[in-house]
Motif scaffolding. Sequence first.
Motif, PDB file in Angstrom:
ATOM      1  N   GLY A   8      60.610 -71.679  47.431  1.00 39.21           N
ATOM      2  CA  GLY A   8      60.400 -73.107  47.084  1.00 39.21           C
ATOM      3  C   GLY A   8      61.505 -74.073  47.389  1.00 39.21           C
ATOM      4  O   GLY A   8      61.442 -75.277  47.464  1.00 39.21           O
ATOM      5  N   GLY A   9      62.637 -73.436  48.171  1.00 32.08           N
ATOM      6  CA  GLY A   9      63.850 -74.075  48.719  1.00 32.08           C
ATOM      7  C   GLY A   9      64.749 -74.296  47.600  1.00 32.08           C
ATOM      8  O   GLY A   9      64.663 -73.507  46.457  1.00 32.08           O
ATOM      9  N   GLY A  10      65.737 -75.225  47.746  1.00 32.64           N
ATOM     10  CA  GLY A  10      66.535 -75.507  46.808  1.00 32.64           C
ATOM     11  C   GLY A  10      68.262 -74.912  47.153  1.00 32.64           C
ATOM     12  O   GLY A  10      68.315 -74.448  48.047  1.00 32.64           O
ATOM     13  N   LEU A  11      68.971 -74.971  45.967  1.00 25.98           N
ATOM     14  CA  LEU A  11      70.180 -74.524  46.035  1.00 25.98           C
ATOM     15  C   LEU A  11      70.341 -72.991  46.377  1.00 25.98           C
ATOM     16  O   LEU A  11      70.963 -72.641  47.172  1.00 25.98           O
ATOM     17  N   PHE A  12      69.436 -72.189  45.651  1.00 24.51           N
ATOM     18  CA  PHE A  12      69.396 -70.802  45.847  1.00 24.51           C
ATOM     19  C   PHE A  12      68.176 -70.308  46.688  1.00 24.51           C
ATOM     20  O   PHE A  12      67.682 -69.440  46.206  1.00 24.51           O
ATOM     21  N   ASN A  13      67.959 -70.975  47.647  1.00 22.65           N
ATOM     22  CA  ASN A  13      66.826 -70.878  48.459  1.00 22.65           C
ATOM     23  C   ASN A  13      66.846 -69.417  48.933  1.00 22.65           C
ATOM     24  O   ASN A  13      67.872 -68.820  49.240  1.00 22.65           O
ATOM     25  N   LEU A  14      65.767 -69.050  49.634  1.00 16.29           N
ATOM     26  CA  LEU A  14      65.485 -67.509  50.210  1.00 16.29           C
ATOM     27  C   LEU A  14      65.320 -67.657  51.808  1.00 16.29           C
ATOM     28  O   LEU A  14      64.683 -66.876  52.375  1.00 16.29           O
ATOM     29  N   SER A  15      65.599 -69.046  52.309  1.00 14.93           N
ATOM     30  CA  SER A  15      65.604 -69.101  53.781  1.00 14.93           C
ATOM     31  C   SER A  15      66.031 -67.884  54.546  1.00 14.93           C
ATOM     32  O   SER A  15      65.866 -67.308  55.794  1.00 14.93           O
ATOM     33  N   ASP A  16      67.242 -67.316  54.035  1.00 16.60           N
ATOM     34  CA  ASP A  16      67.981 -66.053  54.903  1.00 16.60           C
ATOM     35  C   ASP A  16      67.145 -64.799  54.537  1.00 16.60           C
ATOM     36  O   ASP A  16      67.612 -63.857  55.297  1.00 16.60           O
ATOM     37  N   ALA A  17      66.287 -64.934  53.767  1.00 20.88           N
ATOM     38  CA  ALA A  17      65.871 -63.337  53.293  1.00 20.88           C
ATOM     39  C   ALA A  17      64.819 -62.860  54.376  1.00 20.88           C
ATOM     40  O   ALA A  17      63.953 -63.515  54.744  1.00 20.88           O
ATOM     41  N   ARG A  27      56.121 -64.429  54.717  1.00 26.16           N
ATOM     42  CA  ARG A  27      57.014 -65.600  53.840  1.00 26.16           C
ATOM     43  C   ARG A  27      56.197 -66.838  53.681  1.00 26.16           C
ATOM     44  O   ARG A  27      55.446 -67.140  54.713  1.00 26.16           O
ATOM     45  N   LEU A  28      56.198 -67.288  52.706  1.00 24.00           N
ATOM     46  CA  LEU A  28      55.750 -68.903  52.397  1.00 24.00           C
ATOM     47  C   LEU A  28      56.837 -69.632  52.055  1.00 24.00           C
ATOM     48  O   LEU A  28      57.595 -69.438  51.073  1.00 24.00           O
ATOM     49  N   ASP A  29      57.088 -70.801  52.849  1.00 23.43           N
ATOM     50  CA  ASP A  29      58.326 -71.551  52.695  1.00 23.43           C
ATOM     51  C   ASP A  29      57.474 -73.122  52.547  1.00 23.43           C
ATOM     52  O   ASP A  29      56.854 -73.628  53.147  1.00 23.43           O
ATOM     53  N   ALA A  30      58.057 -73.740  51.409  1.00 22.43           N
ATOM     54  CA  ALA A  30      57.715 -75.004  50.900  1.00 22.43           C
ATOM     55  C   ALA A  30      58.525 -76.045  52.055  1.00 22.43           C
ATOM     56  O   ALA A  30      59.310 -75.971  52.044  1.00 22.43           O
ATOM     57  N   VAL A  31      57.516 -76.837  52.462  1.00 19.90           N
ATOM     58  CA  VAL A  31      57.944 -77.848  53.392  1.00 19.90           C
ATOM     59  C   VAL A  31      57.200 -79.206  53.070  1.00 19.90           C
ATOM     60  O   VAL A  31      56.002 -79.197  52.421  1.00 19.90           O
ATOM     61  N   LEU A  33      55.379 -64.631  59.532  1.00 24.82           N
ATOM     62  CA  LEU A  33      55.550 -63.323  59.692  1.00 24.82           C
ATOM     63  C   LEU A  33      56.799 -62.704  60.264  1.00 24.82           C
ATOM     64  O   LEU A  33      57.135 -63.191  61.363  1.00 24.82           O
ATOM     65  N   ALA A  34      57.220 -61.554  59.547  1.00 22.93           N
ATOM     66  CA  ALA A  34      58.241 -60.846  60.082  1.00 22.93           C
ATOM     67  C   ALA A  34      59.830 -61.440  60.310  1.00 22.93           C
ATOM     68  O   ALA A  34      59.946 -61.757  61.542  1.00 22.93           O
ATOM     69  N   GLY A  35      60.328 -62.165  59.518  1.00 21.34           N
ATOM     70  CA  GLY A  35      61.648 -62.830  59.700  1.00 21.34           C
ATOM     71  C   GLY A  35      62.246 -63.279  58.530  1.00 21.34           C
ATOM     72  O   GLY A  35      61.696 -63.323  57.419  1.00 21.34           O
ATOM     73  N   ASP A  36      63.227 -64.150  58.718  1.00 24.65           N
ATOM     74  CA  ASP A  36      63.619 -65.155  57.924  1.00 24.65           C
ATOM     75  C   ASP A  36      62.912 -66.419  58.029  1.00 24.65           C
ATOM     76  O   ASP A  36      62.284 -66.534  58.985  1.00 24.65           O
ATOM     77  N   ALA A  37      63.536 -67.618  57.417  1.00 25.60           N
ATOM     78  CA  ALA A  37      62.742 -68.875  57.748  1.00 25.60           C
ATOM     79  C   ALA A  37      62.856 -69.335  59.225  1.00 25.60           C
ATOM     80  O   ALA A  37      61.897 -70.227  59.557  1.00 25.60           O
ATOM     81  N   ALA A  56      68.705 -74.996  56.298  1.00 25.74           N
ATOM     82  CA  ALA A  56      69.994 -74.910  55.201  1.00 25.74           C
ATOM     83  C   ALA A  56      69.953 -73.545  54.373  1.00 25.74           C
ATOM     84  O   ALA A  56      68.786 -73.398  53.774  1.00 25.74           O
ATOM     85  N   GLY A  57      70.888 -72.844  54.385  1.00 19.24           N
ATOM     86  CA  GLY A  57      70.945 -71.429  53.547  1.00 19.24           C
ATOM     87  C   GLY A  57      71.162 -71.903  52.425  1.00 19.24           C
ATOM     88  O   GLY A  57      71.513 -72.830  51.973  1.00 19.24           O
ATOM     89  N   PRO A  58      71.276 -70.777  51.325  1.00 24.37           N
ATOM     90  CA  PRO A  58      71.534 -71.079  50.045  1.00 24.37           C
ATOM     91  C   PRO A  58      73.076 -71.065  49.821  1.00 24.37           C
ATOM     92  O   PRO A  58      73.784 -70.739  50.569  1.00 24.37           O
ATOM     93  N   VAL A  59      73.368 -71.658  48.791  1.00 24.40           N
ATOM     94  CA  VAL A  59      74.845 -71.693  48.368  1.00 24.40           C
ATOM     95  C   VAL A  59      75.506 -70.666  47.966  1.00 24.40           C
ATOM     96  O   VAL A  59      74.889 -69.712  47.748  1.00 24.40           O
ATOM     97  N   ASN A  60      76.917 -70.437  48.144  1.00 20.07           N
ATOM     98  CA  ASN A  60      77.541 -69.475  47.787  1.00 20.07           C
ATOM     99  C   ASN A  60      77.171 -69.233  46.182  1.00 20.07           C
ATOM    100  O   ASN A  60      77.366 -69.931  45.326  1.00 20.07           O
TER     101      ASN A  60
END
Length: 450
Positions: free
Chosen positions: A153-162, A167-171, A183-187, A242-246
């Motif tokens: 769903g995105g956000g500060l701790f998004n899973l774009s790097d997973a 995968r389903l990414d909210a846009v 299919l098969a990869g990160d965002a 944008a990746g997640p925050v540290n």
Amino acid sequence: MTQPETSCSASGAAPRFPVRRGACPSLVNPMPTGDGLLVRLRPAAAGLTPGQWGTLADLARTFGNGLLDVTARGNLQIRGLAHQDAAQQLSAELSRAGIEIRSGTAVETPPLAGLDCAEVADASGLADQIRDAIRQHTPALALAPKLAITVNGGGLFNLSDAISDLRLDAVRHGGQVLWRIALAGDARTARPVALVDEAQAVSHVIALLELLHAQGSASRGRDIAALVPALDEACFPAELTAGPVNPAGVIRNGSSAVLGLRLAFGRMHAGELESLMAGLSGLGATQVRLAPDHALLVLGLPDGAIPAAARLAAEQGFITRPDDPMNSVSACPGTGFCAAGRLDTQELAGLLASQAPDLLDGSCTVHLSGCTKGCAHPSPAPLTVTGTDAGLRIVLAGRAGDAADLNISLEEFRALLPALQQGIAQHRQAGQTAAQALSLSGAAIFGMAP
């Protein structure tokens, strides 16, 4: 952080096991490793109370060797179980404590789904619909044990790097929120195959899972990517770049604050966890959530209690600052803990910190992997050091199992560390980072040719 208190292997000595791919340890199928059996737990609740975490610590000591891991994907592991019966007893005690553990296909959501002030959409409801659809499917879907579905769903701790099979990414698209299925990869690297609203998303996911089922129970997302027409998408929406925050330190989430704690080497001892949770409870923490990148997120602390909570966590060995050099190191348990490990990752991390500190400037991840599986950091890293029976493999801008840029012994690597420190200084221009120096100079930064 700590060494195991006792050995829980049946023979008293950890056997050597080959590197295994595609296996996923669970309470039903614990995995043999270097310090006994390993179980991986995915709590059904988004977060657990400090008291429940204290129960987990006690169970880890009772049935294992007192060591717990938080994985790169934010799963919990209990190490050092002596035998299969211990896993069954652990399962029964978790149930008695009211800690429900999910089984089956992993459907992952951001750790603050529904609470993240920056998220595009709350992923938790859609994830539950997907889990229900998989569970109710007739016939039962035969899917790979390590198959992963990410609902981001995105956000500060998004899973774009997973990296995920599906995968389903909210846009945001055309004034509404849609879910981009890939299919098969990160965002950024996954192959987009659909852009749908939430009402259509589950049926699209099930259709892809049925295709995987038809290909065989070992099939992964990459095996069907070429069988599904790609989505004609000219560019990636901004939400996916944008990746997640540290996850270390104090992160503001709207009007509240989250205290992020990273585990050095992804590992903590039951005693450290108990002390931490007892203190956090006294300071007002209401919930602690697992998070990717070997982290815990503490919720509910009053702003005035956060400095004391951070000091307490640091005393127990947790990383509490975003500028801590060890944030740059991603390391698996290594030798003595994993049967496949051929590298003392903790020792090597200490050597890097003391002899090549400029490398750990926060600009890049240094991946220390005991074997070619690369469990601690599945994505490519600017620098990866992998242990093998023959020595060390140095991989630049790649994964643990990729072709090596250098093959050297551990002794040679130790001797090269001063040259690495000097090489970073020599090869980077003013204002450049260690990551840029590595990218520009390659193996020459070590002062030797490949």
